[in-house]
Design an enzyme around this catalytic site. Sequence first.
Site, mmCIF file in Angstrom:
data_model
loop_
_atom_site.group_PDB
_atom_site.id
_atom_site.type_symbol
_atom_site.label_atom_id
_atom_site.label_comp_id
_atom_site.label_asym_id
_atom_site.label_seq_id
_atom_site.Cartn_x
_atom_site.Cartn_y
_atom_site.Cartn_z
ATOM 1 N N SER A 174 -31.515 41.343 -17.652
ATOM 2 C CA SER A 174 -32.384 40.772 -18.678
ATOM 3 C C SER A 174 -32.005 39.337 -19.028
ATOM 4 O O SER A 174 -32.849 38.557 -19.470
ATOM 5 C CB SER A 174 -32.353 41.640 -19.948
ATOM 6 O OG SER A 174 -31.032 41.766 -20.448
ATOM 7 N N HIS A 197 -28.633 38.237 -25.916
ATOM 8 C CA HIS A 197 -29.712 37.439 -25.329
ATOM 9 C C HIS A 197 -29.825 36.098 -26.061
ATOM 10 O O HIS A 197 -29.077 35.841 -26.997
ATOM 11 C CB HIS A 197 -31.018 38.231 -25.368
ATOM 12 C CG HIS A 197 -30.931 39.530 -24.612
ATOM 13 N ND1 HIS A 197 -30.588 40.719 -25.222
ATOM 14 C CD2 HIS A 197 -31.124 39.815 -23.302
ATOM 15 C CE1 HIS A 197 -30.569 41.688 -24.317
ATOM 16 N NE2 HIS A 197 -30.879 41.166 -23.144
ATOM 17 N N ASP A 211 -28.868 41.052 -32.289
ATOM 18 C CA ASP A 211 -28.752 40.845 -30.846
ATOM 19 C C ASP A 211 -27.960 39.565 -30.619
ATOM 20 O O ASP A 211 -28.473 38.460 -30.793
ATOM 21 C CB ASP A 211 -30.149 40.742 -30.229
ATOM 22 C CG ASP A 211 -30.124 40.542 -28.717
ATOM 23 O OD1 ASP A 211 -29.030 40.279 -28.171
ATOM 24 O OD2 ASP A 211 -31.189 40.629 -28.086
#
Length: 441
Positions: A180, A423, A420
Amino acid sequence: MQRWNRKKTHFPLLALALLVFIVCSILYNERSIQQIHEDSDHVHHDQEVPIKYVQPNLVNGAAEVLDRFSKCNSTKKFSGWKIGWGDQRLQSGGRRVSADSESCDVFSGKWVFDNTSYPLYNESQCPYMSDQLACHKHGRSDLRYQYWRWQPHDCNLKRWNATEMWEKLRGKRLMFVGDSLNRGQWISMLCLLQSVIPADKRSITPNAELTIFRAEEYNATLEFLWAPLLVDSNSDDPVNHRLDERIMRPDSVLKHSSRWEHADILIFNSYLWWRQGPVKLLWTSEETGACEELDGLGAMELAMNAWADWVSKANLRKKRVFFVTMSPTHLWSREWATGSEGNCYNEKTPIDKEDYWGSGSDLPTMRMVEEVLGRLSSKVTVLNITQLSEYRKDGHPSIYRKFWETLSPKQLSNPSSYSDCIHWCLPGVPDVWNELLFHFL
């Protein structure tokens, strides 16, 4: 008395016999020890690595394709096998691979606030933006994270130019392969490039294992292949990959390489998934479904070597191969602010301590990857994003992204618990990774 005198008479003879026995035993033992050393020296020199090496990427029609329904019939101790490719006598410590032989190291520098030239695109005007990375859309009001420019110490990065990049890509396939984080870099590239392509001259396939953006005018494609472990695995579904048991074929990239082998420019990454606990190994030659278990670093080394075997044999005369180093996480604020508790939540400025390292960049993994890439020499161009990304504790989505799972009241009351910090927001840090790619193409 007579008996005592008789024993006394025989005593010197017994002592002499005992002495002879001892001397002979010593001489025999010394000869045996010498022979052992000679044998061990012989083994050491004639059999330098008494380890079984497995030749990777062999076509085996009997090997079952792994998918999310695959299971291990049993699990046994790791065999200790290694992936054999190239010259196994090569040792670590080979020359460090850099992205170029230029005198200036573009990976060493600092972040400079620049709200004149950045961001390079507008989040809301990129139709390919991901809800996982669109931080402003999901409530982040402080936009300073979009305005930082990477400035090398002794030179300048090539200035981004979308039209020039498309000319470099004319008639070519550019493919990102990985997890990702690599997909985030691909989305960044789409956002950087899509604005100069008329809407009726571009198209994109639905999200799948291989997703393709086409620019008709340049006969070029920007593609992303989901392959988080590089080797074949049961986690290769781009959506349904959250599994209780992660199984991989440590000696095969054949499923993925059939997709990537015809691309002209390849950008690989792998790191994040290896930090999620042990991995089950199912060797291609294993027909009973018996798996072995190995820790993440050991499993990653097997996978990297299977990938390196493909690279070493590929025809690279008309192909460029890049490898993006690990993308750091910012999970522990005490690593940059002593005595604090938390993570990247509510961080708004980069770390300004040069040469900062946190636990989000795993040094043993970095050394292993450097060794593999060093053996590949000039076949792979390394985009060393790790150190420059380490400074950007402010660049993660934190709570400002779409979360597909329902958050509990307890989580919502403690934002750092579901932030998060892995990312990256877009526009943001991955745009610089693509500027580096542009610099070296």
